[in-house]
Structures are given as C-alpha cells and as structure tokens.
Design a protein around this motif. Sequence first.
Motif, PDB file in Angstrom:
ATOM      1  N   LEU A 162      24.838   1.579  -0.171  1.00  0.00           N
ATOM      2  CA  LEU A 162      24.882   0.142  -0.442  1.00  0.00           C
ATOM      3  C   LEU A 162      25.313   0.001  -1.900  1.00  0.00           C
ATOM      4  CD1 LEU A 162      23.990  -2.529   1.027  1.00  0.00           C
ATOM      5  CD2 LEU A 162      21.788  -2.264  -0.128  1.00  0.00           C
ATOM      6  N   TYR A 215      21.235 -10.541   7.503  1.00  0.00           N
ATOM      7  CA  TYR A 215      21.805  -9.866   6.326  1.00  0.00           C
ATOM      8  C   TYR A 215      23.275 -10.259   6.143  1.00  0.00           C
ATOM      9  CZ  TYR A 215      22.433  -6.546   2.618  1.00  0.00           C
ATOM     10  OH  TYR A 215      22.677  -6.002   1.376  1.00  0.00           O
ATOM     11  N   ARG A 242      23.389 -13.639   4.607  1.00  0.00           N
ATOM     12  CA  ARG A 242      22.966 -13.589   3.194  1.00  0.00           C
ATOM     13  C   ARG A 242      24.079 -13.022   2.335  1.00  0.00           C
ATOM     14  NH1 ARG A 242      18.350  -9.720   3.327  1.00  0.00           N
ATOM     15  NH2 ARG A 242      18.355  -9.993   1.093  1.00  0.00           N
ATOM     16  N   LEU A 299      13.330 -12.082   0.926  1.00  0.00           N
ATOM     17  CA  LEU A 299      14.261 -11.693   1.989  1.00  0.00           C
ATOM     18  C   LEU A 299      14.549 -10.191   1.955  1.00  0.00           C
ATOM     19  CD1 LEU A 299      16.679 -14.777   1.891  1.00  0.00           C
ATOM     20  CD2 LEU A 299      14.648 -14.404   3.308  1.00  0.00           C
ATOM     21  N   ILE A 300      14.614  -9.615   0.759  1.00  0.00           N
ATOM     22  CA  ILE A 300      14.830  -8.156   0.661  1.00  0.00           C
ATOM     23  C   ILE A 300      13.644  -7.433   1.300  1.00  0.00           C
ATOM     24  CG2 ILE A 300      14.930  -6.218  -0.956  1.00  0.00           C
ATOM     25  CD1 ILE A 300      16.517  -8.021  -2.875  1.00  0.00           C
ATOM     26  N   SER A 315      13.708  -7.732   5.041  1.00  0.00           N
ATOM     27  CA  SER A 315      14.823  -6.974   5.596  1.00  0.00           C
ATOM     28  C   SER A 315      14.506  -5.474   5.624  1.00  0.00           C
ATOM     29  CB  SER A 315      16.070  -7.257   4.738  1.00  0.00           C
ATOM     30  OG  SER A 315      17.111  -6.395   5.064  1.00  0.00           O
ATOM     31  N   ILE A 316      14.054  -4.949   4.492  1.00  0.00           N
ATOM     32  CA  ILE A 316      13.765  -3.505   4.414  1.00  0.00           C
ATOM     33  C   ILE A 316      12.626  -3.148   5.373  1.00  0.00           C
ATOM     34  CG2 ILE A 316      12.772  -1.710   2.931  1.00  0.00           C
ATOM     35  CD1 ILE A 316      14.303  -2.940   0.582  1.00  0.00           C
ATOM     36  N   LYS A 333      12.959  -3.251   9.419  1.00  0.00           N
ATOM     37  CA  LYS A 333      13.649  -2.103  10.029  1.00  0.00           C
ATOM     38  C   LYS A 333      12.742  -0.871  10.029  1.00  0.00           C
ATOM     39  CE  LYS A 333      17.006  -3.012   7.208  1.00  0.00           C
ATOM     40  NZ  LYS A 333      18.167  -3.353   6.413  1.00  0.00           N
TER      41      LYS A 333
HETATM   42  N1  URA Z   1      18.444  -3.232   1.748  1.00  0.00           N
HETATM   43  C1  URA Z   1      18.173  -3.867   2.918  1.00  0.00           C
HETATM   44  O1  URA Z   1      18.027  -3.238   3.960  1.00  0.00           O
HETATM   45  N2  URA Z   1      18.052  -5.204   2.915  1.00  0.00           N
HETATM   46  C2  URA Z   1      18.177  -5.951   1.786  1.00  0.00           C
HETATM   47  O2  URA Z   1      18.029  -7.154   1.850  1.00  0.00           O
HETATM   48  C3  URA Z   1      18.476  -5.283   0.582  1.00  0.00           C
HETATM   49  C4  URA Z   1      18.586  -3.913   0.592  1.00  0.00           C
END
Ligand code: URA
Length: 435
Positions: free
Chosen positions: A112, A163, A166, A177-178, A181-182, A185
């Motif tokens: 990323l 994502y 965003r 939101l980060i 999101s992290i 998963k």
């Molecule tokens: N990594 C992710 O999986 N999601 C985010 O929002 C930022 C970093």
Amino acid sequence: MLYQELIRRKRDGEALTPADLRAIVAGICDGSMGDAQLGAFSMAVVLRGMDLSERVALTTAMRDSGAVLEWDRGPVIDKHSTGGIGDTVSLMLMPAMAACGAVVPSIAGRGLGHTGGTLDKLESIPGYDIAPDAARLRRIVAQTGCAIVGQTAALAPADKRFYAIRDVTGTVESLDLITASILSKKLAAGLDALVLDVKCGNGAFMADLDAARGLARALVDVGNGAGCRTVALITDMSQPLAGAAGNALEVRLALDFLTGHSVDARLWQITCALGAEALTLAGLARDPEQGFSMLEHAFRSGAAAECFGRMVAALGGPADLLENASAYLPVAPVVQVVAAPTSGVVAGYDTRAIGLAVIGLGGGRRQPSDSIDPRVGFADIAPVGTRLNAGDALALVHAADGDSAATAAVAFVNACQIGDVAKPPAPLVLDRISA
Ligand code: URA
C-alpha cells in the motif's frame, strides 16, 4: 432505509446506534446505499469522528458482512503490521507461532503506498496460491498450523466497496474508518487474539509517535471491544527493518533467517517481541518473556522453518524451497553496487524514499492494476551506524535493466545520510499499548 437521515445525523455530530451502522453496512453490501451517499457518509465520519461504541459497531458489522471463519481448535492468533520497508516479520512469525502451538490463519495484504505487502512477497514463490477456498484453507491450517493467504471475496466484503469509495473521496485518513477497515478483515478470520505492529518513523504511514499512539489505541480498544484480545507494539520504522527491500529479496532474507543461515538482530528482536505478545494474549505463554523464549526455541530448533516449508508446499509452492531457494526464487538480470559517495557513518535514511525507489524499479504498483516484478529491489542494505569508506557498498540494487538500476542507485544514495557520527539508534519498540 433513509440513508440521508443517517448521514445528516453523523454530519451534525450525533452518535449512530449499532442498528444504524448495521443498516449502512447492509446498504454497502447490497448496493442500496449509493456511491454518493457512501462518500458523504465517509466524509461526515472524517469530519465528526466516532466514539468507541460506534467504532466497535461499525467494525463488527463489517466483519459480519461475510463469513467469519470458525476453527476446531485454538487459540487462533494473528499479527498485523501497519506497513513498512523491509518488514518480513510475517513470513517468519506466523510459522513460529504455529510451532508454539497456535492456530494461525493469517489474512495478509498487498503493498500500500510506499510500503511492501506480504502477499506480493509470497507471490514471488512459484506456485504459491494466495487464494485457497475456505475448505482448503481449513485443511492446510489443520495440517500445518498456519497459512498466510489473501482476503477472499467471502471475508468482510463490505470493506472492499467502502475502501474503494474512500480512496476516491479523500476519506482514507480517518482513525475510525482505518480501524474498522483493518480489523474487520482480520477479525473475519475468527481470531482469539491479535498483536498489532504499528510502525512509526519516516518509512511508516505514522511518522510521528503521538499519531502512532492514536492509531494503536484505536485499534487496541476496538479489537478488545469486538471480543478479540488485542495488544499493539509501536515499533521503529526510521530505517529499513532488515537488509532487503523488494519481494523475492525479502523472501530470500526470510528463508535465510528461518534456516539460521543469516539472522538480522533487529529482525530477530522485533519478530520475537511481537510473537511474545500474541502467545501471551493467547494463553500459550505465561508472560512475554516466556513467549520470547518459546519463539527463540522455535527458530533455533528449526521447528518454525519446518512449519514454513510445510505451509509453502501445502499452498502449491516447492516442497524443497528452504533447501533450494536459488532454484526457485526469481533473480534480477542486473545487480550493481550502490556506492557510498563519501566516507563516514550511515547516519539515517529517508526510508519512504527507499520504498518509492523499489516501486520505481517495478517492485511495487503505481496503479492498482500494475503487475509487480518480484526480482527487483535492494539487498545488503547497510544499517544505520555502519562505517564506510567512499566507494564501499551502501546496498546492492537488483534491477531489470541497467537504466533502472542507475536511477534506483541515485535514489538510494539520496535517501541515505552519511555523517561523522550516527545518532544512537531509536529503540526498536517505542511503546506498548494494551487494553
Ligand atoms: N489498510 C486497510 O486495510 N484499510 C485502511 O483503511 C487503511 C490501511
């Protein structure tokens, strides 16, 4: 559902209820919440923020938007890094934790921005399947104790669309939101415990310690709030974590580590420190000191290497990768010395620039659809504090051709500060954030 009402309430600073957030996540998944509405909602969260109960509710709703894996035995644990340069920890730590008795279904990500990704590294192993179906993943984890694989469409599907929206609406930078999101998963893998490696320094997304503490606190509180025992270490990313940056080069370094052929001391410390926290959270170790010793034993005895080898073979890679790495890992046609321009001590690195130079070589993506050249990158990177004479090797650049090697070598030299003395090295673990 009138999404505009929920957006208006968030815009005006109200806290949304778990039912509101579940409705939004359902709307993300079934498409009834439009792109404009999702973008507006994301921006309202960026500007107004969420409290802890909203963060937990959003995270669990996103986790539950797809399958949540279940396991016959435990404890089920994983590690997540916020991303760095030369960070091969997952490749060694997952099999080591499995060798210590944990069940480790590790859902890893791609590179990323300027950082490398574990999935991209593993894809430099011929035949390695990063996307087994759920039944195969379950079988492999049962047989070998661990599997490092990618997120499938079945796991936390809400995050994929969220994502993407965003990404194009200027709303990535939100702790709320980060975090959701992290963790959505990771938690979809059915974890009992999770250790987070929140990187801090000029090669990390969080360059500043206060910002890293904020992210670590958010992740730890939401992880625990969602029922997964979670601890974070904030670790130094002000120089490449180990001597290689680039996909196949990092796999090579990890294999050398696992076989004991060449073991980087910083990598050893950080890998064992992170794993020690996870083993303790999982109840496999009494405390981090015992966990650290258990991991050291797993490496020294060869148990971690054996587990890694079995995982690779089970996922379709070569059964003798550990013994015959050179026969399998792709090699760049051009390898050149990056020469130190002056004599002195390596005083520091612009670590982010090294990550960008790897992308420039083709080892990372400029566009999401780009393919990666696994062969390229830097190896034998001189750690901070190394004394060199002019002309000595700062690193080796591995490239597809002479032109890209020359460009990357200039970028590397520009990213390296050579001085009379190096500052004392930053501690590897800068802070620990627990519940
Ligand atoms: N990594 C992710 O999986 N999601 C985010 O929002 C930022 C970093």
